[in-house]
Design an enzyme around this catalytic site. Sequence first.
Site, PDB file in Angstrom:
ATOM      1  N   GLU A  40       9.819 -14.751 -10.270  1.00  0.00           N
ATOM      2  CA  GLU A  40       8.947 -13.643  -9.877  1.00  0.00           C
ATOM      3  C   GLU A  40       8.550 -12.761 -11.052  1.00  0.00           C
ATOM      4  O   GLU A  40       7.453 -12.221 -11.058  1.00  0.00           O
ATOM      5  CB  GLU A  40       9.545 -12.824  -8.733  1.00  0.00           C
ATOM      6  CG  GLU A  40      10.786 -12.053  -9.064  1.00  0.00           C
ATOM      7  CD  GLU A  40      11.373 -11.330  -7.865  1.00  0.00           C
ATOM      8  OE1 GLU A  40      10.635 -10.917  -6.976  1.00  0.00           O
ATOM      9  OE2 GLU A  40      12.601 -11.163  -7.839  1.00  0.00           O
ATOM     10  N   ASN A  65      -1.963   2.283   5.781  1.00  0.00           N
ATOM     11  CA  ASN A  65      -0.995   1.228   5.455  1.00  0.00           C
ATOM     12  C   ASN A  65      -0.775   0.419   6.721  1.00  0.00           C
ATOM     13  O   ASN A  65      -0.700   0.994   7.810  1.00  0.00           O
ATOM     14  CB  ASN A  65       0.361   1.815   5.045  1.00  0.00           C
ATOM     15  CG  ASN A  65       0.340   2.370   3.639  1.00  0.00           C
ATOM     16  OD1 ASN A  65      -0.691   2.353   2.970  1.00  0.00           O
ATOM     17  ND2 ASN A  65       1.475   2.874   3.199  1.00  0.00           N
ATOM     18  N   GLY A  66      -0.634  -0.900   6.574  1.00  0.00           N
ATOM     19  CA  GLY A  66      -0.400  -1.752   7.734  1.00  0.00           C
ATOM     20  C   GLY A  66      -1.587  -2.658   7.992  1.00  0.00           C
ATOM     21  O   GLY A  66      -2.479  -2.792   7.146  1.00  0.00           O
ATOM     22  N   TRP A 114      -2.850  -2.715  -1.603  1.00  0.00           N
ATOM     23  CA  TRP A 114      -2.431  -4.090  -1.898  1.00  0.00           C
ATOM     24  C   TRP A 114      -3.216  -4.957  -0.929  1.00  0.00           C
ATOM     25  O   TRP A 114      -3.007  -4.905   0.283  1.00  0.00           O
ATOM     26  CB  TRP A 114      -0.930  -4.224  -1.665  1.00  0.00           C
ATOM     27  CG  TRP A 114      -0.329  -5.518  -2.092  1.00  0.00           C
ATOM     28  CD1 TRP A 114       0.017  -5.888  -3.359  1.00  0.00           C
ATOM     29  CD2 TRP A 114       0.032  -6.620  -1.235  1.00  0.00           C
ATOM     30  NE1 TRP A 114       0.568  -7.153  -3.348  1.00  0.00           N
ATOM     31  CE2 TRP A 114       0.590  -7.629  -2.072  1.00  0.00           C
ATOM     32  CE3 TRP A 114      -0.059  -6.869   0.129  1.00  0.00           C
ATOM     33  CZ2 TRP A 114       1.052  -8.849  -1.569  1.00  0.00           C
ATOM     34  CZ3 TRP A 114       0.409  -8.077   0.630  1.00  0.00           C
ATOM     35  CH2 TRP A 114       0.957  -9.052  -0.224  1.00  0.00           C
ATOM     36  N   LYS A 156       6.582  -3.995  -3.581  1.00  0.00           N
ATOM     37  CA  LYS A 156       7.979  -3.601  -3.440  1.00  0.00           C
ATOM     38  C   LYS A 156       8.430  -3.602  -1.982  1.00  0.00           C
ATOM     39  O   LYS A 156       9.447  -4.163  -1.646  1.00  0.00           O
ATOM     40  CB  LYS A 156       8.179  -2.215  -4.057  1.00  0.00           C
ATOM     41  CG  LYS A 156       9.625  -1.738  -4.014  1.00  0.00           C
ATOM     42  CD  LYS A 156      10.515  -2.602  -4.869  1.00  0.00           C
ATOM     43  CE  LYS A 156      11.969  -2.224  -4.780  1.00  0.00           C
ATOM     44  NZ  LYS A 156      12.826  -3.309  -5.277  1.00  0.00           N
ATOM     45  N   GLU A 168      19.196 -16.953  -6.056  1.00  0.00           N
ATOM     46  CA  GLU A 168      18.794 -15.625  -6.504  1.00  0.00           C
ATOM     47  C   GLU A 168      18.355 -15.671  -7.974  1.00  0.00           C
ATOM     48  O   GLU A 168      17.363 -15.041  -8.358  1.00  0.00           O
ATOM     49  CB  GLU A 168      19.940 -14.623  -6.292  1.00  0.00           C
ATOM     50  CG  GLU A 168      19.681 -13.205  -6.758  1.00  0.00           C
ATOM     51  CD  GLU A 168      18.470 -12.542  -6.098  1.00  0.00           C
ATOM     52  OE1 GLU A 168      17.885 -13.100  -5.160  1.00  0.00           O
ATOM     53  OE2 GLU A 168      18.089 -11.453  -6.562  1.00  0.00           O
ATOM     54  N   CYS A 199       0.822  -1.215   0.000  1.00  0.00           N
ATOM     55  CA  CYS A 199       0.000   0.000   0.000  1.00  0.00           C
ATOM     56  C   CYS A 199       0.860   1.271   0.000  1.00  0.00           C
ATOM     57  O   CYS A 199       1.980   1.261   0.502  1.00  0.00           O
ATOM     58  CB  CYS A 199      -0.879   0.030   1.228  1.00  0.00           C
ATOM     59  SG  CYS A 199      -1.936  -1.405   1.377  1.00  0.00           S
ATOM     60  N   LYS A 256      14.659 -14.582  -9.278  1.00  0.00           N
ATOM     61  CA  LYS A 256      14.493 -13.513 -10.267  1.00  0.00           C
ATOM     62  C   LYS A 256      13.628 -14.005 -11.425  1.00  0.00           C
ATOM     63  O   LYS A 256      12.707 -13.341 -11.869  1.00  0.00           O
ATOM     64  CB  LYS A 256      15.869 -13.117 -10.775  1.00  0.00           C
ATOM     65  CG  LYS A 256      16.335 -11.746 -10.891  1.00  0.00           C
ATOM     66  CD  LYS A 256      16.292 -10.753  -9.794  1.00  0.00           C
ATOM     67  CE  LYS A 256      15.340 -10.861  -8.666  1.00  0.00           C
ATOM     68  NZ  LYS A 256      15.710 -10.233  -7.445  1.00  0.00           N
ATOM     69  N   HIS A 277      19.658 -36.883  -5.801  1.00  0.00           N
ATOM     70  CA  HIS A 277      18.980 -37.479  -4.646  1.00  0.00           C
ATOM     71  C   HIS A 277      17.468 -37.315  -4.741  1.00  0.00           C
ATOM     72  O   HIS A 277      16.776 -37.392  -3.727  1.00  0.00           O
ATOM     73  CB  HIS A 277      19.534 -36.870  -3.357  1.00  0.00           C
ATOM     74  CG  HIS A 277      20.981 -37.176  -3.155  1.00  0.00           C
ATOM     75  ND1 HIS A 277      21.442 -38.430  -2.828  1.00  0.00           N
ATOM     76  CD2 HIS A 277      22.094 -36.411  -3.310  1.00  0.00           C
ATOM     77  CE1 HIS A 277      22.765 -38.427  -2.749  1.00  0.00           C
ATOM     78  NE2 HIS A 277      23.184 -37.201  -3.053  1.00  0.00           N
ATOM     79  N   ARG A 324       5.128   0.150  -6.070  1.00  0.00           N
ATOM     80  CA  ARG A 324       5.110  -0.661  -4.850  1.00  0.00           C
ATOM     81  C   ARG A 324       4.222  -1.889  -4.999  1.00  0.00           C
ATOM     82  O   ARG A 324       4.286  -2.801  -4.183  1.00  0.00           O
ATOM     83  CB  ARG A 324       4.599   0.195  -3.684  1.00  0.00           C
ATOM     84  CG  ARG A 324       5.532   1.321  -3.314  1.00  0.00           C
ATOM     85  CD  ARG A 324       4.871   2.287  -2.366  1.00  0.00           C
ATOM     86  NE  ARG A 324       4.594   1.685  -1.074  1.00  0.00           N
ATOM     87  CZ  ARG A 324       5.396   1.768  -0.013  1.00  0.00           C
ATOM     88  NH1 ARG A 324       6.517   2.431  -0.110  1.00  0.00           N
ATOM     89  NH2 ARG A 324       5.078   1.218   1.125  1.00  0.00           N
TER      90      ARG A 324
HETATM   91  C1  F6R Z   1      12.905 -10.071  -4.879  1.00  0.00           C
HETATM   92  C2  F6R Z   1      12.691  -9.025  -3.891  1.00  0.00           C
HETATM   93  C3  F6R Z   1      12.274  -9.425  -2.533  1.00  0.00           C
HETATM   94  C4  F6R Z   1      12.969  -8.543  -1.482  1.00  0.00           C
HETATM   95  C5  F6R Z   1      12.406  -8.854  -0.077  1.00  0.00           C
HETATM   96  C6  F6R Z   1      13.108  -8.038   0.978  1.00  0.00           C
HETATM   97  O1  F6R Z   1      13.318  -9.536  -6.092  1.00  0.00           O
HETATM   98  O2  F6R Z   1      12.826  -7.860  -4.172  1.00  0.00           O
HETATM   99  O3  F6R Z   1      12.509 -10.776  -2.282  1.00  0.00           O
HETATM  100  O4  F6R Z   1      14.343  -8.783  -1.535  1.00  0.00           O
HETATM  101  O5  F6R Z   1      11.040  -8.584  -0.059  1.00  0.00           O
HETATM  102  O6  F6R Z   1      12.937  -6.677   0.740  1.00  0.00           O
HETATM  103  P1  F6R Z   1      13.850  -5.611   1.453  1.00  0.00           P
HETATM  104  O7  F6R Z   1      15.237  -5.801   0.948  1.00  0.00           O
HETATM  105  O8  F6R Z   1      13.266  -4.295   1.067  1.00  0.00           O
HETATM  106  O9  F6R Z   1      13.777  -5.875   2.932  1.00  0.00           O
END
Ligand code: F6R
Length: 609
Positions: A489, A99-100, A75, A604, A482, A2, A486, A505, A27
């Site tokens: 997502e 928000n929250g 969101w 985000k 990672e 949000c 990537k 295994h 976001r």
């Molecule tokens: C993946 C991604 C998320 C963030 C995670 C932590 O591309 O962006 O997995 O890494 O939500 O976010 P931060 O770093 O903002 O605590």
Amino acid sequence: MCGIIGYTGIGNAVPKITKGLSVLEYRGYDSVGLAAKTDTGIKTVKCKGRIGALEEKLEASPIKESGTAIGHTRWATHGGPSDTNAHPHSVGKTVLVHNGIIENYRELKSELEATGVTFVSETDTEVAAAVLNGEYERVGDPISAIRTATSRMTGSYAFGILFSDKDGEVFAIRSGSPLILAKGADGYYLASDMTALLPFTNEYYCLVEGELARLTPNGATVYSADNTPSEPAWSVTSMTAESAQKGGYPHFMLKEIYEQPEAVVKSVSPRVKKGQPDFSADGIDAEFWKKVKNIQIVACGSAMHAGLVGIRLLEDIAKVPTVSCIASEYRYHPPIATDGTLVIVISQSGETADTLAALRYATDAGLPTLAIVNAVETTIAREADKRIYTYAGPEIAVATTKGYCTQVSVLYMIAAAISKAKGLIDDTEAAALVKGITEDAPKAISDMLENVEMLRGLSERLAKKEHVFFIGRGTDYAMSEEGALKLKEISYIHAEAYAAGELKHGTISLIEEDTPVIAISTEEALYDKTESNVREVRSRGAYVILLCREDAKNAEASADAVIRLPVNSAAATLFASLTAVQVLAYETATLRGCDIDRPRNLAKSVTVE
Ligand code: F6R
């Protein structure tokens, strides 16, 4: 997640709010709305969907000039995305955006329903609006009504509030969720996120936990927890509106991948003095590092993956036993702390609720904490004992790239600093590590970006698949995690990472004709073993893309496609492999026509637990 924007002043509020909302889009959200004060009362327009849908509604039914408004991108948490569940929520004289999560909203709702209050939405926010309105009706004073109402709420909140009988006034309060005030040439602003303020001003103030604010066209007042009023201590941000724009790139994610060489240099060079690792500018000296006997890294998602790479760096270079923990699990089963434990929390946004909760848990347990954070003055940065900022600049794409990259670069420098402080390496060895991270790594990233055409070609094959495996050993296993995240997502392809030796295994049963396997092999000592695993999957039909050192032998004979990585330093090899997996994910998602910067269901800054 949000987003909140608010404004009061001599300007026209509605275009400012829609502008702020469009900046907050990154976001992640599924509904949007605004409420504006007019001569005939507060007018609310909101809907499921994106800003375009809101603008259509505003065109069909324009709000005549208003100087005071609040807006929100939602969101969904409590209740699905819908026009009714969208914010702002209005009860009586009170209109608010939130928000929250109000965790005790069910109890509060039952209490209110027992007194005859009815609700139209499924949200916790409407309950918060009703609680606040009840208090406001009772006491008639906004400040004490907000204080009393929020004292009845548990959970986290950042509220932007209008009262229908308070012309030109916007109120705000935060607990657990961030809120920033700003001072512009034509009025005062409120936002959950610095980037939403950049189109208007660079003078800001971050509300501290429990602070309440009142904005009018003529000024801003902050009320401390005991309601003592003061003028905010404004700061000036160096971020610009341009830094939060695409600058000619088709997507923020691509722009941010290309910004990585500069972001790494900006993040590590302030931590170098006379060619040696030096964190004195962050208030951390060699004595601090010397006392560190073991490290618990705590973070979420990619930041936790940075921690996985950190394990290898800190154990290999600094010989400090290290674990990387998922923040949302940390409180239930924290690793055993001993004398000399340091907890490092990593967060790009500095506001991730799970990471913040873990940080608070560690603080309550009396452990020393260090935060690696990108967004300045955020809650995690403020609450940790020590902080090291990554200077990646605003990261807008939901999928992190330069954020992760700079986190790893700082961990590299920490490993070098600890090793040096403990006398495990001499000045020459420390200088070589520093050069690797300050010079070789940025160059390796730039060089890999020269290969985008080749990577795009490989992505054509991946884009047609529904399953992809990443394998690697040691650091490369961490990087595989990672790479897989990537890809999944942003392209919605099911991607999984495995330690290369582990496939046989069980998981190797999933390998069939043409299944893509991306094998990462940056460590010379482990090459032969990973190459054997490559042969195992290939002989079962897998299509293998092998990322290997440029001096690796027989790679072309083992794999279907080979991406060569520079070997002038370990840092160069590591960061080149990172860039390759990022670009593969980006190109694959582009070919599949995905909404790259705003993948479905994702946000985000994840400010709920
Ligand atoms: C993946 C991604 C998320 C963030 C995670 C932590 O591309 O962006 O997995 O890494 O939500 O976010 P931060 O770093 O903002 O605590």
